[in-house]
Design a protein around this motif. Structure first.
Motif, mmCIF file in Angstrom:
data_model
loop_
_atom_site.group_PDB
_atom_site.id
_atom_site.type_symbol
_atom_site.label_atom_id
_atom_site.label_comp_id
_atom_site.label_asym_id
_atom_site.label_seq_id
_atom_site.Cartn_x
_atom_site.Cartn_y
_atom_site.Cartn_z
ATOM 1 N N ASP A 154 0.818 -1.213 0.000
ATOM 2 C CA ASP A 154 0.000 0.000 0.000
ATOM 3 C C ASP A 154 0.853 1.266 0.000
ATOM 4 O O ASP A 154 0.444 2.320 0.471
ATOM 5 N N GLY A 155 2.065 1.127 -0.522
ATOM 6 C CA GLY A 155 2.830 2.327 -0.878
ATOM 7 C C GLY A 155 3.663 2.982 0.209
ATOM 8 O O GLY A 155 4.046 4.135 0.079
ATOM 9 N N ILE A 156 3.961 2.252 1.298
ATOM 10 C CA ILE A 156 4.831 2.864 2.312
ATOM 11 C C ILE A 156 6.268 2.428 2.057
ATOM 12 O O ILE A 156 6.562 1.233 2.041
ATOM 13 N N ASN A 157 7.154 3.398 1.847
ATOM 14 C CA ASN A 157 8.585 3.089 1.773
ATOM 15 C C ASN A 157 9.091 3.006 3.216
ATOM 16 O O ASN A 157 9.108 3.996 3.935
ATOM 17 N N LEU A 158 9.490 1.814 3.639
ATOM 18 C CA LEU A 158 9.823 1.602 5.052
ATOM 19 C C LEU A 158 11.103 2.318 5.463
ATOM 20 O O LEU A 158 11.403 2.434 6.645
ATOM 21 N N LEU A 159 11.866 2.791 4.478
ATOM 22 C CA LEU A 159 13.077 3.547 4.833
ATOM 23 C C LEU A 159 12.892 5.046 4.578
ATOM 24 O O LEU A 159 13.855 5.799 4.507
ATOM 25 N N ASP A 160 11.640 5.473 4.458
ATOM 26 C CA ASP A 160 11.381 6.900 4.322
ATOM 27 C C ASP A 160 11.261 7.496 5.724
ATOM 28 O O ASP A 160 10.341 7.164 6.462
ATOM 29 N N PRO A 161 12.203 8.387 6.087
ATOM 30 C CA PRO A 161 12.205 8.896 7.460
ATOM 31 C C PRO A 161 11.063 9.865 7.751
ATOM 32 O O PRO A 161 10.740 10.088 8.914
ATOM 33 N N GLY A 162 10.478 10.454 6.705
ATOM 34 C CA GLY A 162 9.479 11.496 6.939
ATOM 35 C C GLY A 162 10.146 12.752 7.470
ATOM 36 O O GLY A 162 11.372 12.846 7.515
ATOM 37 N N LYS A 163 9.325 13.721 7.875
ATOM 38 C CA LYS A 163 9.881 15.011 8.311
ATOM 39 C C LYS A 163 10.508 14.922 9.698
ATOM 40 O O LYS A 163 11.456 15.620 10.016
ATOM 41 N N THR A 164 9.941 14.076 10.548
ATOM 42 C CA THR A 164 10.424 13.984 11.929
ATOM 43 C C THR A 164 10.746 12.530 12.271
ATOM 44 O O THR A 164 9.986 11.857 12.985
#
Ligand code: ADP
Ligand code: MG
Length: 702
Positions: free
Chosen positions: A337-347
């Motif tokens: 469902d499109g979550i990159n598990l190594l995407d840190p996000g903003k925080t």
């Protein structure tokens, strides 16, 4: 068909039996079922075989195909294929075009001539290929010949993996299983599957074909075994990202068209650091499809180069003294469902899923750094790792400012803040403000975090990405399994997770290094941190077969002990064979080309000295030159003898590891000596007598 006038959107995937073709050509129920299998939700249903095969055949015949083949990746690291035509003679002397479900599902190539590392004796010829439906079938044009290609796995009669694809697929399963356990434990209720993704940047050299043909070393081994450095190398830093040469640009254009037709999303192209060096990068895909696509890319690069009177060199170190070529493997994990598990996000400090995944990768890389090192060990990479731009043979991780800060916070207990990048103002009102990344990049790190993925840069340019990727998937899956075990038992998941992150951050901080990996200080520092530094291929391969490594592959059901042992043996054997070819090629060139040229020149000098002295003019300078050349002929000849003795000694040894060590300790030092004398001769012998194209010609003329 003139591709010139077609748009890229028309061309892209035109030769691929992809999702849209399947939807169009398969009965609805069949389409739905195969789609479920491709997405990993159900086993492949043999009842569908004949319907799918038939649709594929009709589609391929419309594209002009006459043959089909199972396309597989034996342990040579190359691809293999055996073509069969669709014809099926009828009793009235005519023919039908047929392709059965069985032919789609299973092939039976004679396996006896592929390396098996002792998993089979030569007389046990049977091997099987099995259709891998997760990588799309395609039609490929080779000259006038058009064939339907079926990506396949390859195993022995007893079911042992004899290829690069089977363990890769198994490692993807393992990673999916363990990552899903972790996600569920952390409260994810929406994702159903995790896939590992790969974007492989491919570096290569292009040289004019006429030079290539005059160099037996390039023809036989793919790299130059002799060659004095050109007066100019890469020090002007003018090639990297430089304007494309027209001839090269035309070549790249044709490569792109060919790859796009095959559904390979070739995206980035540019000049690399060394003169005559270039790079091609696709948009990332699942590691399995990306590995197939990388194999196709290497093949197309070489074929199209030929059409343009170039030769594409994929060896890791074709030229001494300038950068070698690698294959930067950009790797991540993402959910259906499109979550990159190594995407840190903003925080990132409060992104628990990210932190758990990040720390798991860190632990895996530190714990199994020798396996990762061994996964890129080959004879070409031996010259690349540690030299010039290449990452050193020490595995370490670059995290950058923001994540290193978070890991340091974690080691002290809890992470409570994330450093931010801000905005970069260039001070010219007409230029846009640039959002600044929270971390700079580091080109020297062998394993670097690059925003939302890791980039494993030690992989060699000629290697299949399959090996390094199944190792990475497996070791990460294994750490995720430990993590899942702990989280599933936890009373308070958040508290347990935080403790675990803190523990990993403390235990594995030694693997994190953000500085310049190419300095001697780092080598010393790494030694203090007890990080392994294994520069030679054999030394590295010798570390594979220990309990810890066997266990991790068996636990994750990727390879058995026997399979791992066989693979390691094949790699050692391949190394020995390559070194033997290199040694014989050097002897051939030295004795038949370089020494005769040098002797001829020394004769010219001797005659000159004699004639000049006869008329009582000073010939000291010519005498000096003669002495230099004569001396070098002497040292080259000594090295020839040493090398011949080394090769003979190795040939008399039966045990493969001992043979390899003999090469490392006896033949290779002699090869280095021989090269040194011959390269010095090159700089002292009359140019028009020199039998080999020079570095300057090969690297700068096109
Ligand atoms: P560079 O490191 O040279 O700047 P790019 O930014 O062009 O490289 O990207 C390198 C590769 O990384 C590309 O093939 C790109 O598709 C790939 N990539 C981007 N995101 C991911 C991801 N989530 N997983 C795997 N590869 C990725
Ligand atoms: Mg890169």
């Amino acid at each position: 068909m003139n591709e010139k006038y077609k748009s890229v959107t028309e061309i892209f995937g035109a030769n691929v039996f992809n999702d849209s073709v399947m939807r169009e050509r398969l009965p609805k129920e069949v389409y739905k079922s195969i789609k479920k299998t491709i997405e990993g939700h159900q086993d492949l249903d043999p009842a569908l075989a004949s319907v799918i095969a038939n649709a594929m055949k009709d589609w391929a015949i419309e594209k002009g195909a006459t043959h089909f083949c199972h396309w597989f990746q034996p342990m040579t690291g190359l691809t293999a294929e055996k073509h069969d035509s669709f014809i099926s003679p009828t009793s009235d002397g005519r023919t039908m075009m047929e392709f059965s479900g069985k032919e789609l599902f299973q092939g039976e190539p004679d396996a006896s001539s592929f390396p098996s590392g002792g998993l089979r004796a030569t007389f046990e010829a049977r091997g099987y290929t099995a259709w891998d439906c997760t990588s799309p079938v395609f039609v490929k044009e080779d000259g006038e010949n058009i064939t339907l290609y079926i990506p396949s796995a390859f195993c022995s009669y007893t079911g042992q993996a004899l290829d690069k694809k089977t363990p890769l697929l198994k490692s993807m399963n393992a990673l999916n299983k363990q990552a899903m356990r972790v996600l569920k434990a952390l409260g994810n209720t929406t994702s159903r599957r995790v896939v590992s993704t790969l974007g492989a940047e491919q570096e290569y050299f292009l040289i004019d074909r006429s030079f290539f043909e005059k160099r037996l070393d390039l023809v036989m081994t793919g790299r130059t075994l002799f060659g004095a450095m050109s007066p100019r190398g890469q020090e002007m830093e003018d090639h990297y990202f430089g304007t494309l040469h027209e001839r090269v640009a035309s070549f790249m254009h044709e490569v792109n068209i060919e790859l796009w037709k095959l559904g390979v999303s070739a995206k980035t192209q540019h000049n690399e650091v060394a003169p005559a060096q270039y790079e091609l990068a696709p948009v990332f895909a699942t590691v399995n499809v990306a590995t197939d696509h990388n194999q196709l890319s290497m093949e197309i690069l070489q074929k199209v180069a030929n059409r343009h009177d170039f030769v594409c060199l994929l060896n890791e170190k074709p030229f001494a003294g300038v950068n070698g070529s690698g294959k930067h493997n950009n790797w991540s994990m993402s959910t259906d469902d499109g979550i990159n598990l190594l995407d840190p996000g903003k925080t990132p400090h409060d992104n628990m899923v990210f932190l758990v995944m990040l720390c798991s990768v860190i632990r895996a890389v530190d714990k199994y750094s020798k396996l990762l090192r061994a996964s890129v060990a080959n004879s070409g990479n031996e010259h690349r790792l540690g030299a010039n731009e290449a990452p050193p043979a020490i595995v370490s991780i670059f995290l950058g400012t923001q994540l290193t800060d978070i890991i340091e916070q974690l080691a002290k207990g809890n992470a409570t803040s994330s450093k931010q990048g801000g905005e970069l103002k260039l001070g010219v009102s007409s230029l846009p403000p640039l959002p600044k990344d929270c971390t700079d990049r580091n080109r020297t790190s062998p394993f670097a975090f690059t925003g939302n993925k890791f980039e494993f840069r030690m992989v060699g340019s000629s290697q299949s990405t399959g090996g390094p990727m199944f190792v990475l998937n497996t070791i990460v899956a294994d750490v995720l399994a430990e993590v899942a075990d702990e989280l599933e038992k936890a009373k308070d998941v958040k508290v347990t997770a935080q403790k675990m992150l803190s523990r990993i951050a403390t235990e594995h901080s030694r693997i994190i290094f953000n500085g310049d990996n190419y300095t001697d200080e780092w080598v010393k520092e790494a030694q203090k941190r007890k990080l392994p530094n294994i520069p030679d291929t054999i030394g590295s391969l010798e570390t594979v077969m220990v309990k810890e490594h066997i266990d991790v592959f068996e636990r994750q059901e990727v390879l058995t002990k026997a399979e791992l042992g066989a693979r390691t043996e094949i790699l050692i054997e391949t190394y020995v064979r390559q070194k033997n070819i290199e040694a014989l090629t050097m002897l051939n060139i030295a004795k038949r080309q370089i020494l005769p040229a040098a002797i001829e020149y020394s004769m010219i000098l001797a005659n000159t000295v004699e004639s000049i002295s006869a008329v009582e003019v000073c010939a000291d300078a010519q005498k000096d030159m003669l002495k230099t050349v004569s001396c070098l002929i002497g040292s080259a000849n000594e090295a020839v003898k040493k090398l011949e003795a080394g090769v003979k000694k190795a040939a008399d040894i039966h045990e493969v590891l001992e043979k390899a060590e003999c090469f490392r300790d006896t033949a290779i030092p002699a090869m280095n000596e021989l090269r040194k004398s011959c390269d010095a001769l090159e700089l002292n012998v009359k140019a028009d007598l020199w039998p080999l194209p020079t570095y300057a010609e090969m690297l700068f003329l096109r």
